[in-house]
Design an enzyme around this catalytic site. Structure first.
Site, PDB file in Angstrom:
ATOM      1  N   LYS A  31       1.154  -1.096  -0.106  1.00 21.51           N
ATOM      2  CA  LYS A  31      -0.348   0.305  -0.308  1.00 21.51           C
ATOM      3  C   LYS A  31       1.231   0.995  -0.401  1.00 21.51           C
ATOM      4  CE  LYS A  31      -2.313   1.966   3.721  1.00 21.51           C
ATOM      5  NZ  LYS A  31      -2.787   3.167   4.045  1.00 21.51           N
TER       6      LYS A  31
ATOM      7  N   ASP B  75      -3.622   4.286  -2.596  1.00 27.50           N
ATOM      8  CA  ASP B  75      -4.264   4.800  -1.293  1.00 27.50           C
ATOM      9  C   ASP B  75      -4.368   6.161  -0.789  1.00 27.50           C
ATOM     10  OD1 ASP B  75      -5.911   4.667   0.909  1.00 27.50           O
ATOM     11  OD2 ASP B  75      -4.686   4.433   2.416  1.00 27.50           O
TER      12      ASP B  75
ATOM     13  N   LYS C 194      -7.879   8.795  -1.768  1.00 28.73           N
ATOM     14  CA  LYS C 194      -8.511   8.697  -0.816  1.00 28.73           C
ATOM     15  C   LYS C 194      -9.590   9.723  -2.046  1.00 28.73           C
ATOM     16  CE  LYS C 194      -7.736   6.761   3.333  1.00 28.73           C
ATOM     17  NZ  LYS C 194      -5.768   7.085   3.024  1.00 28.73           N
TER      18      LYS C 194
ATOM     19  N   ASP D 239     -13.157  14.710  -4.878  1.00 25.89           N
ATOM     20  CA  ASP D 239     -13.078  16.235  -6.150  1.00 25.89           C
ATOM     21  C   ASP D 239     -14.526  16.158  -6.894  1.00 25.89           C
ATOM     22  OD1 ASP D 239     -12.460  18.301  -7.349  1.00 25.89           O
ATOM     23  OD2 ASP D 239     -10.280  17.557  -6.818  1.00 25.89           O
TER      24      ASP D 239
ATOM     25  N   PRO E 238     -16.798  14.783 -10.190  1.00 27.77           N
ATOM     26  CA  PRO E 238     -16.478  13.713 -10.731  1.00 27.77           C
ATOM     27  C   PRO E 238     -15.443  13.324 -11.787  1.00 27.77           C
ATOM     28  CG  PRO E 238     -18.692  13.856 -10.471  1.00 27.77           C
ATOM     29  CD  PRO E 238     -18.433  15.661  -9.978  1.00 27.77           C
ATOM     30  N   ASN E 239     -15.617  14.528 -12.715  1.00 27.47           N
ATOM     31  CA  ASN E 239     -14.232  14.368 -14.046  1.00 27.47           C
ATOM     32  C   ASN E 239     -12.993  14.684 -13.321  1.00 27.47           C
ATOM     33  OD1 ASN E 239     -13.999  14.878 -16.452  1.00 27.47           O
ATOM     34  ND2 ASN E 239     -13.077  16.798 -15.929  1.00 27.47           N
TER      35      ASN E 239
ATOM     36  N   THR F  94     -11.983   6.343  10.428  1.00 16.05           N
ATOM     37  CA  THR F  94     -12.515   6.387  11.827  1.00 16.05           C
ATOM     38  C   THR F  94     -11.989   6.856  12.712  1.00 16.05           C
ATOM     39  OG1 THR F  94      -9.621   4.522  11.266  1.00 16.05           O
ATOM     40  CG2 THR F  94     -12.248   3.473  11.145  1.00 16.05           C
TER      41      THR F  94
ATOM     42  N   GLN G  46      -2.199   2.416  17.733  1.00 21.09           N
ATOM     43  CA  GLN G  46      -3.978   1.403  16.915  1.00 21.09           C
ATOM     44  C   GLN G  46      -4.748   1.455  18.361  1.00 21.09           C
ATOM     45  OE1 GLN G  46      -5.243   1.529  13.868  1.00 21.09           O
ATOM     46  NE2 GLN G  46      -3.621   1.370  12.417  1.00 21.09           N
TER      47      GLN G  46
ATOM     48  N   GLY H 275       1.116  -2.228   8.756  1.00 20.58           N
ATOM     49  CA  GLY H 275       2.046  -1.568   8.579  1.00 20.58           C
ATOM     50  C   GLY H 275       3.166  -2.179   9.636  1.00 20.58           C
ATOM     51  N   ARG H 276       3.631  -1.436  10.563  1.00 20.39           N
ATOM     52  CA  ARG H 276       3.964  -1.922  11.381  1.00 20.39           C
ATOM     53  C   ARG H 276       4.344  -2.836  11.866  1.00 20.39           C
ATOM     54  NH1 ARG H 276       2.247   3.417  14.546  1.00 20.39           N
ATOM     55  NH2 ARG H 276       0.114   2.312  13.548  1.00 20.39           N
TER      56      ARG H 276
HETATM   57  O1  C5P Z   1       1.330   0.529  11.328  1.00 20.29           O
HETATM   58  P1  C5P Z   1      -0.265  -0.299  11.117  1.00 20.29           P
HETATM   59  O2  C5P Z   1      -0.794  -1.418  11.240  1.00 20.29           O
HETATM   60  O3  C5P Z   1      -1.326   0.589  12.060  1.00 20.29           O
HETATM   61  O4  C5P Z   1      -1.048   1.200   9.856  1.00 20.29           O
HETATM   62  C1  C5P Z   1      -1.541   0.226   9.240  1.00 20.29           C
HETATM   63  C2  C5P Z   1      -2.223   1.371   7.818  1.00 20.29           C
HETATM   64  O5  C5P Z   1      -3.401   1.218   7.677  1.00 20.29           O
HETATM   65  C3  C5P Z   1      -1.632   2.740   7.859  1.00 20.29           C
HETATM   66  O6  C5P Z   1      -0.986   3.390   6.401  1.00 20.29           O
HETATM   67  C4  C5P Z   1      -2.408   3.442   7.997  1.00 20.29           C
HETATM   68  O7  C5P Z   1      -2.928   4.900   7.982  1.00 20.29           O
HETATM   69  C5  C5P Z   1      -4.068   2.618   7.784  1.00 20.29           C
HETATM   70  N1  C5P Z   1      -5.012   2.976   8.081  1.00 20.29           N
HETATM   71  C6  C5P Z   1      -5.524   2.896   9.074  1.00 20.29           C
HETATM   72  N2  C5P Z   1      -6.938   3.164  10.073  1.00 20.29           N
HETATM   73  C7  C5P Z   1      -7.284   2.992   9.156  1.00 20.29           C
HETATM   74  C8  C5P Z   1      -7.124   4.121   7.742  1.00 20.29           C
HETATM   75  C9  C5P Z   1      -6.330   3.815   7.102  1.00 20.29           C
HETATM   76  O8  C5P Z   1      -4.751   2.350  10.401  1.00 20.29           O
HETATM   77  N3  C5P Z   1      -9.112   3.863   9.261  1.00 20.29           N
END
Ligand code: C5P
Length: 241
Positions: A38, A65, A67, A70, A72-73, A124, A194, A214-215
């Site tokens: 991603k 990613d 997102k 804007d 539609p065009n 979120t 998170q 991610g991490r």
């Molecule tokens: O490192 P980690 O596993 O927390 O990364 C999660 C990824 O998912 C990050 O790129 C974060 O921006 C993305 N993300 C998220 N929660 C969301 C939407 C996207 O953690 N609601």
């Protein structure tokens, strides 16, 4: 959606890096047979389309990613540009409305290798107050469900959703609507920032198709091993049918 297994990786590694060199250093350790990647706003703004093309050329499926939100065009043209880069998945904000999403869908359909087009519903990071403040009625959860249904009616392939939403969305949206879930942590892993997390096993059992991680992978001493351990949890979840 697709079947679990080699060459249909369910893990999407979030490349949350400030520069392309750092991202590529991690990517060198990963095998595209086991993961997708991603690329979000920060890395794309620094690394540009050249980085995305490099990852695609290295045989990785890329979820761009950005997102888009804007008129539609403009969104349609941006989605077409993403499709031209050869990305596997691209996303738009469902709050852009039906006409915007339909235009995005038409745009990606014009390319030979059509990327999956998914929606973002309510971020979120937004709580009840934030949602009320922008004039939406109902809880964040009500809005997530309503916007996911609108995304489906507008021709999108799925939505990004939190682990809190995945079960309800799977029930409401049916089997063929894609659910992409971040906030995934293998058992015993650090939550980092998170707040609500779910294990890979629970996410798959709840109906998620793709797990954004991610991490737990990018910060691991051995990222490929961390990836394979998460894949093993996913295999168990699928094995239970
Ligand atoms: O490192 P980690 O596993 O927390 O990364 C999660 C990824 O998912 C990050 O790129 C974060 O921006 C993305 N993300 C998220 N929660 C969301 C939407 C996207 O953690 N609601």
């Amino acid at each position: 959606m697709l079947e679990n297994g080699l060459n249909d990786p369910r893990i999407v590694v979030a490349l949350d890096y400030a520069d392309a060199a750092e991202a590529l250093e991690l990517v060198e350790e990963l095998d595209p047979a086991y993961c997708r990647l991603k690329v979000g706003k920060e890395l794309f703004t620094r690394g540009g389309p050249a980085l995305v093309e490099r990852l695609v050329n290295d045989d990785f499926d890329v979820f761009l990613d950005l997102k888009f939100h804007d008129i539609p065009n403009t969104v349609a043209q941006a989605c077409a540009a993403a499709a031209d880069l050869g990305v596997w998945m691209v996303n738009v904000h469902a709050l852009g409305g039906r006409r915007m999403m339909e235009a995005a869908r038409e745009a990606v359909e014009r390319v030979a290798y059509r990327p999956l087009l998914i929606g973002v519903t309510i971020l979120t990071s937004m709580d009840e107050n934030d949602v009320r403040e922008i004039g939406l009625t109902g809880t964040p959860h009500d809005n997530v469900l309503r916007l996911a249904e609108l995304a489906q009616r507008s021709g999108l392939d799925g939505v990004v959703c939190s682990s809190q939403e995945v079960l309800d969305l799977r029930q409401a949206m049916g089997k063929s609507f894609g659910l992409v879930t971040p906030g995934i942590r293998p058992r015993g892993a650090q939550a980092n920032d998170q707040k609500r997390i779910m294990t890979p096993y629970d996410a798959i059992r709840s109906g998620s198709d793709y797990l954004v991680v991610g991490r737990p992978i990018t910060m691991a001493d051995d990222p490929m091993r961390a990836l394979l351990e998460i894949q093993a949890e996913i295999d168990v979840a699928f094995g239970e049918g």
